[in-house]
Design an enzyme around this catalytic site. Sequence first.
Site, PDB file in Angstrom:
ATOM      1  N   THR A 192     -43.111  54.424 -38.207  1.00  0.00           N
ATOM      2  CA  THR A 192     -42.153  55.585 -38.139  1.00  0.00           C
ATOM      3  C   THR A 192     -41.583  55.733 -37.156  1.00  0.00           C
ATOM      4  O   THR A 192     -41.244  54.613 -36.673  1.00  0.00           O
ATOM      5  CB  THR A 192     -43.403  56.794 -37.998  1.00  0.00           C
ATOM      6  OG1 THR A 192     -43.818  56.401 -36.116  1.00  0.00           O
ATOM      7  CG2 THR A 192     -44.531  56.974 -38.720  1.00  0.00           C
ATOM      8  N   ASP A 193     -40.447  56.924 -37.814  1.00  0.00           N
ATOM      9  CA  ASP A 193     -38.852  57.352 -37.323  1.00  0.00           C
ATOM     10  C   ASP A 193     -39.431  58.128 -36.113  1.00  0.00           C
ATOM     11  O   ASP A 193     -40.611  58.140 -36.442  1.00  0.00           O
ATOM     12  CB  ASP A 193     -38.090  57.067 -38.399  1.00  0.00           C
ATOM     13  CG  ASP A 193     -38.171  58.456 -39.376  1.00  0.00           C
ATOM     14  OD1 ASP A 193     -39.311  59.266 -38.629  1.00  0.00           O
ATOM     15  OD2 ASP A 193     -37.405  58.428 -39.622  1.00  0.00           O
ATOM     16  N   GLN A 194     -38.569  58.740 -35.582  1.00  0.00           N
ATOM     17  CA  GLN A 194     -38.335  59.765 -34.480  1.00  0.00           C
ATOM     18  C   GLN A 194     -39.072  60.647 -34.612  1.00  0.00           C
ATOM     19  O   GLN A 194     -39.514  61.810 -34.403  1.00  0.00           O
ATOM     20  CB  GLN A 194     -36.923  59.666 -33.814  1.00  0.00           C
ATOM     21  CG  GLN A 194     -37.250  60.840 -31.937  1.00  0.00           C
ATOM     22  CD  GLN A 194     -36.371  60.829 -31.980  1.00  0.00           C
ATOM     23  OE1 GLN A 194     -34.983  59.911 -32.638  1.00  0.00           O
ATOM     24  NE2 GLN A 194     -36.221  61.062 -30.448  1.00  0.00           N
TER      25      GLN A 194
END
Length: 136
Positions: free
Chosen positions: A15-17
């Site tokens: 996942t990203d931020q």
Amino acid sequence: MYSAETKIRVRYGETDQMGYAYYGYYAFYYEEARTSLIRSLGISYKEMEEAGVLLPVIDLSIKYIAPAYYDELITIKTFIQKLPNVRIEFDYEVYNESSKVINTGSTTLVFVNKLTGKPQRAPENLMRALNGFFGL
């Protein structure tokens, strides 16, 4: 047509931020789904490679509709809609836990002779496994 379903839980490192599954990981999800589909036919990529057949991806198409989130269990429906020849095409539909389509895509792979590096016809065992699903 032949189809299969694969479930994958989105891991934190994917996942990203924002907590969304990073867009580049969908290619990995597709890979897992198509290898599962092939395995469901009683064949494995490993067996094909040991028999001298490689399957490089020559085309990838992805349409992002909505994000998948960290720890979400996504379902990937994978389809082979026509019998392979030298190439095999896979179509994908990715569903979230609410059964909504969040992503669609396709990949095209080519059967390559490991020794010569040249394209070849699909292996006979794969064709035999698929024929019944295409009315042959």
